[in-house]
Design an enzyme around this catalytic site. Structure first.
Site, PDB file in Angstrom:
ATOM      1  N   TYR A  52      -2.456  -1.278  10.471  1.00 45.73           N
ATOM      2  CA  TYR A  52      -2.634  -1.746   9.025  1.00 45.73           C
ATOM      3  C   TYR A  52      -1.432  -1.202   8.487  1.00 45.73           C
ATOM      4  O   TYR A  52      -0.567  -1.946   7.691  1.00 45.73           O
ATOM      5  CB  TYR A  52      -3.871  -1.233   8.505  1.00 45.73           C
TER       6      TYR A  52
ATOM      7  N   SER B 127       0.876  -1.244  -0.188  1.00 43.18           N
ATOM      8  CA  SER B 127       0.041  -0.053   0.135  1.00 43.18           C
ATOM      9  C   SER B 127       0.891   1.259  -0.056  1.00 43.18           C
ATOM     10  O   SER B 127       2.010   1.164   0.383  1.00 43.18           O
ATOM     11  CB  SER B 127      -0.826   0.007   1.447  1.00 43.18           C
TER      12      SER B 127
END
Length: 252
Positions: free
Chosen positions: A151, A138
């Site tokens: 996360y 990400s």
């Protein structure tokens, strides 16, 4: 990577980026197998895309990973591409109490899941004339979102792991590629049509073009400036990024 004539296994392949990648590779004539926890969703993907197979998998369960890996080697001996895509993104508060059970689920799914699955399949992949491991990290691996601290940390860790794995596999037939999506309009958080989110079809088209090269890291141009390490300016960049999102929050 060569984007045709592959047998591909994609985790988290029933929705969002995972399903879109599965369908894009399927359209190129590859044999595609998708994994997910819910059989109904796997059946839905297979029905919509005849030829795509589905396998139930709990990526957070080491025993289930071992079971599925053994089945893949047995039933799909030509398997040569692994796409570690499955992930969860609950919000949290690093400035307050972090729920331990939730943190463990995120780490087991986003970090240990790809590590365990790759480990279970790596010797098989090494036997293939050409093979590719793709890790879906990400942009938050480089620019953490404060409201998803755990996360973001797992994605940073997976990015680091991919760097080490690529080096360790340098003298084998296995290549390691990493995709690092920006905010893409999927149901990972909530599909909302927010203009700040990249439309899924545009992201997939650009990512597939990147994967068709020898690039070790495939990122879209929209996040290239964020990917370029700001060095000593990192703290100011991260703070400004998060302040902007406090002022205009992500819809949940």
């Amino acid at each position: 990577m060569q984007t045709t004539e592959n047998t591909i296994f994609i985790t988290g392949g029933t929705s969002g980026i995972g399903r879109a990648l599965a369908e894009a590779f399927h359209a190129l004539g590859n044999k595609v197998v998708v994994a997910g926890r819910r059989k109904a969703l796997l059946d839905e993907v297979s029905a919509a895309n005849p030829g795509i197979d589905g396998i139930e998998l709990d990526i957070a369960d080491p025993d289930d990973i071992a079971r599925v890996a053994a089945r893949l080697v047995r039933d799909y001996p030509a398997l040569n591409v692994l796409i570690n895509n499955a992930g969860i993104m609950p919000f949290d508060d690093a400035g307050g109490h972090i729920d331990d059970a939730q943190a463990r689920r995120i780490i087991d799914t986003n970090l240990l899941g790809p590590i365990r699955l790759t480990s279970a399949l790596i010797e098989h992949l090494k036997t293939q004339p050409r093979a590719t491991i793709i890790h879906n990290t990400s942009v938050l691996a480089y620019l953490p979102l404060a409201s998803t601290a755990v996360y973001s940390a797992t994605k940073a860790a997976l990015h680091s792991y991919a760097l080490s794995q690529r080096f360790q596999l340098r003298d084998t037939s296995v290549r390691v590629q990493e995709i690092a999506p920006p905010w893409v309009d999927t149901d990972l958080i909530r599909k909302s049509g927010d203009p700040r989110a990249m439309p899924l079809d545009i992201f997939i088209a650009k990512t597939m073009a990147g994967l068709a090269t020898d690039a070790e890291e495939v990122i879209v141009d929209e996040i290239r400036d964020l990917r370029n390490n700001p060095g000593s300016g990192e703290h100011a960049l991260v703070n400004a990024f998060n302040e902007a999102l406090v002022a205009n929050p992500i819809p949940v």
